[in-house]
Design a protein around this motif. Structure first.
Motif, PDB file in Angstrom:
ATOM      1  N   TYR A   1       0.818  -1.209   0.000  1.00 49.13           N
ATOM      2  CA  TYR A   1       0.000   0.000   0.000  1.00 49.13           C
ATOM      3  C   TYR A   1       0.855   1.263   0.000  1.00 49.13           C
ATOM      4  N   SER A   2       1.971   1.228   0.722  1.00 47.52           N
ATOM      5  CA  SER A   2       2.857   2.388   0.733  1.00 47.52           C
ATOM      6  C   SER A   2       3.507   2.596  -0.628  1.00 47.52           C
ATOM      7  N   ILE A   3       4.039   1.531  -1.207  1.00 49.56           N
ATOM      8  CA  ILE A   3       4.803   1.632  -2.455  1.00 49.56           C
ATOM      9  C   ILE A   3       3.912   1.953  -3.648  1.00 49.56           C
TER      10      ILE A   3
ATOM     11  N   ILE B   1      10.542   1.677  -3.286  1.00 53.41           N
ATOM     12  CA  ILE B   1      10.764   0.237  -3.135  1.00 53.41           C
ATOM     13  C   ILE B   1      12.137  -0.018  -2.535  1.00 53.41           C
ATOM     14  N   ALA B   2      13.146   0.661  -3.063  1.00 48.51           N
ATOM     15  CA  ALA B   2      14.489   0.508  -2.513  1.00 48.51           C
ATOM     16  C   ALA B   2      14.556   1.017  -1.082  1.00 48.51           C
ATOM     17  N   ARG B   3      13.895   2.144  -0.803  1.00 53.43           N
ATOM     18  CA  ARG B   3      13.927   2.710   0.548  1.00 53.43           C
ATOM     19  C   ARG B   3      13.273   1.796   1.576  1.00 53.43           C
ATOM     20  N   SER B   4      12.364   0.944   1.134  1.00 54.83           N
ATOM     21  CA  SER B   4      11.699   0.036   2.081  1.00 54.83           C
ATOM     22  C   SER B   4      12.682  -0.954   2.687  1.00 54.83           C
ATOM     23  N   GLY B   5      13.788  -1.215   1.995  1.00 51.76           N
ATOM     24  CA  GLY B   5      14.772  -2.169   2.493  1.00 51.76           C
ATOM     25  C   GLY B   5      14.323  -3.612   2.397  1.00 51.76           C
TER      26      GLY B   5
ATOM     27  N   PHE C   1       8.233  -5.986  -8.100  1.00 48.34           N
ATOM     28  CA  PHE C   1       8.774  -5.049  -7.112  1.00 48.34           C
ATOM     29  C   PHE C   1      10.287  -4.904  -7.234  1.00 48.34           C
ATOM     30  N   ASP C   2      11.006  -6.017  -7.264  1.00 48.01           N
ATOM     31  CA  ASP C   2      12.460  -5.949  -7.211  1.00 48.01           C
ATOM     32  C   ASP C   2      13.060  -5.287  -8.443  1.00 48.01           C
ATOM     33  N   GLU C   3      12.439  -5.450  -9.619  1.00 52.00           N
ATOM     34  CA  GLU C   3      12.970  -4.780 -10.808  1.00 52.00           C
ATOM     35  C   GLU C   3      12.792  -3.273 -10.704  1.00 52.00           C
ATOM     36  N   ASN C   4      11.803  -2.845  -9.929  1.00 48.31           N
ATOM     37  CA  ASN C   4      11.571  -1.418  -9.758  1.00 48.31           C
ATOM     38  C   ASN C   4      12.295  -0.850  -8.551  1.00 48.31           C
TER      39      ASN C   4
END
Length: 421
Positions: A187-189, A339-343, A351-354
């Motif tokens: 929901y955040s991303i 997405i990266a900031r979520s850790g 998700f991971d490609e983004n």
């Protein structure tokens, strides 16, 4: 470059889980698909995603859909095939189904896939059988996939927090807690928790549009990636164009193919990639986790491939056809994205490609060119053709990217994982 700020987010406690799921469904229809009155919608989903599928169906009909058709998949049934099916089963796919999907797309239907599955579903199965089944599926799906990669229709992917996926992402959490944590991240991303999600997506799409226009103005001949285990030059197709965020399909509908998305991407030249590269995140491919990927390219094709986990599946994947060893996409993603900031390592390509800059083996997107070309012209300009399209991540704050002109002169594009303006 002046980029507008994103609207301030709400905390997750301001909305009920039911309201947030409904917002995600609304985003899928209005922002992802851009569904227009009179369109049909063809949707696929895992059985676990039935609540989201129903809400998407509701919003699609409210948006004017004439018919919503959903096909559900079941992971337990998929495993039963590997346990009990005859050997020849693994060379068979439901071609009739994908011919039907292609027919629907040619008739104007939109396409939506709810994604989220056990990333290791098939990891204990015979890699040869997995590869045969995937190849048969890829061949059968080709008539429909061609219409998607050509930009013929409006389509989108949207996530669902499948319990097995949540447990894989948060292995130390109790099952219910893992699902909740994954939903909160989703929901955040996806900007569901923004004050106005649709407005937040409009700002985000404007930012991606500005970035793609900057890259298109620079007209690079190739990109040079450098970092730990990486020294790779990716040649770009002749007449390539960068894309990112929302775009118009050939049917005129404006939408976002991925929810979420943080990338700008284009088409490489299939014969101009040279050097070596190491993946910066694991790849979840058709129910198998492939980790520690390291490959070397010569004249555009992979000539060496290694993985610390999933080696056999990696080898089977790049042996699908000749184009499976060549690139069909290169994408740039800043490390400061949500997405990266979520850790979180999502173990899911959407998700991971983004979360990181990436490349994709296999089929190229025909829409990533300055104008529409025939199939023969696309091939002549370097576009790759394959039964597969598999994204895997090569970017991180340790990877630098330069744009090279035809003479080899370098312009910094990314440093420490961020854009250079």
């Amino acid at each position: 470059m002046d980029l507008a700020p994103s609207p301030a987010p709400l905390t997750s406690g301001n909305l009920s889980d039911e309201a947030r799921l409904d917002r995600l469904a609304e985003l899928a229809v209005k922002v992802g698909l851009g569904l227009v009155p009179g369109q049909e919608l063809m949707m696929t989903a895992p059985v676990e995603a039935l609540p989201l599928a129903r809400l998407i169906t509701e919003h699609a009909y409210k948006a004017g859909a004439t018919l919503v058709t959903t096909i559900f998949s079941d992971e337990k049934s998929a495993l039963l095939r590997y346990e009990h099916a005859r050997d020849e089963s693994f060379d068979v796919a439901a071609g009739w189904l994908y011919e039907g999907m292609a027919s629907a797309f040619r008739g104007g239907a939109a396409r939506l896939a709810i994604v989220g599955a056990d990333p290791s579903l098939l990891s204990a199965q015979d890699p040869a059988k997995v590869a045969r089944a995937n190849k048969a599926l890829s061949r059968a799906y080709r008539p429909a996939l061609d219409l998607i990669t050509d930009g013929y229709i409006n389509w989108t992917l949207v996530p669902f927090a499948h319990p097995a996926w949540a447990q894989a992402v948060f292995p130390d959490a109790a099952p219910d807690e893992a699902v909740k944590k994954l939903w909160d991240a989703i929901y955040s991303i996806t900007r569901v928790d923004a004050q106005d999600p649709i407005a937040a997506w409009a700002v985000h799409n404007a930012n991606l549009k500005a970035r793609q226009e900057r890259l298109n103005q620079q007209r690079f001949h190739s990109l040079h990636f450098r970092g730990p285990g990486t020294d790779l030059i990716v040649g770009l197709a002749d007449g390539h164009a960068w894309m990112g965020g929302a775009s118009h399909a050939k049917n005129g509908v404006y939408g976002n193919p991925n929810i979420p998305t943080e990338e700008v991407f284009t088409t490489p030249h299939r014969a101009r990639t040279q050097g070596y590269v190491s993946a910066t995140k694991p790849l979840s491919y058709q129910g198998t986790l492939i980790d520690g990927i390291r490959v070397r390219f010569e004249a555009g094709a992979i000539v060496e491939a290694h993985a610390t986990r999933g080696q056999a599946v990696l080898e089977q994947m790049i042996s699908t056809d000749a184009g499976a060893r060549q690139l069909g996409e290169v994408a740039l993603v800043p490390s400061s994205n949500p997405i990266a900031r979520s850790g979180i390592l999502f173990l899911n390509t959407l998700f991971d490609e983004n979360a990181a800059s990436h490349i994709a083996l296999g089929q190229a997107y025909s829409k990533c060119f300055v104008q529409e070309f025939s199939e023969e012209e696309l091939v002549a300009r370097g576009a790759n053709r394959s039964l597969i399209h598999v994204d895997w991540m090569i970017g991180s704050p340790e990877v630098e990217v330069d744009g090279l002109d035809e003479a080899g002169n370098a312009t910094p594009v990314m440093r420490r994982g961020e854009w250079v303006d």
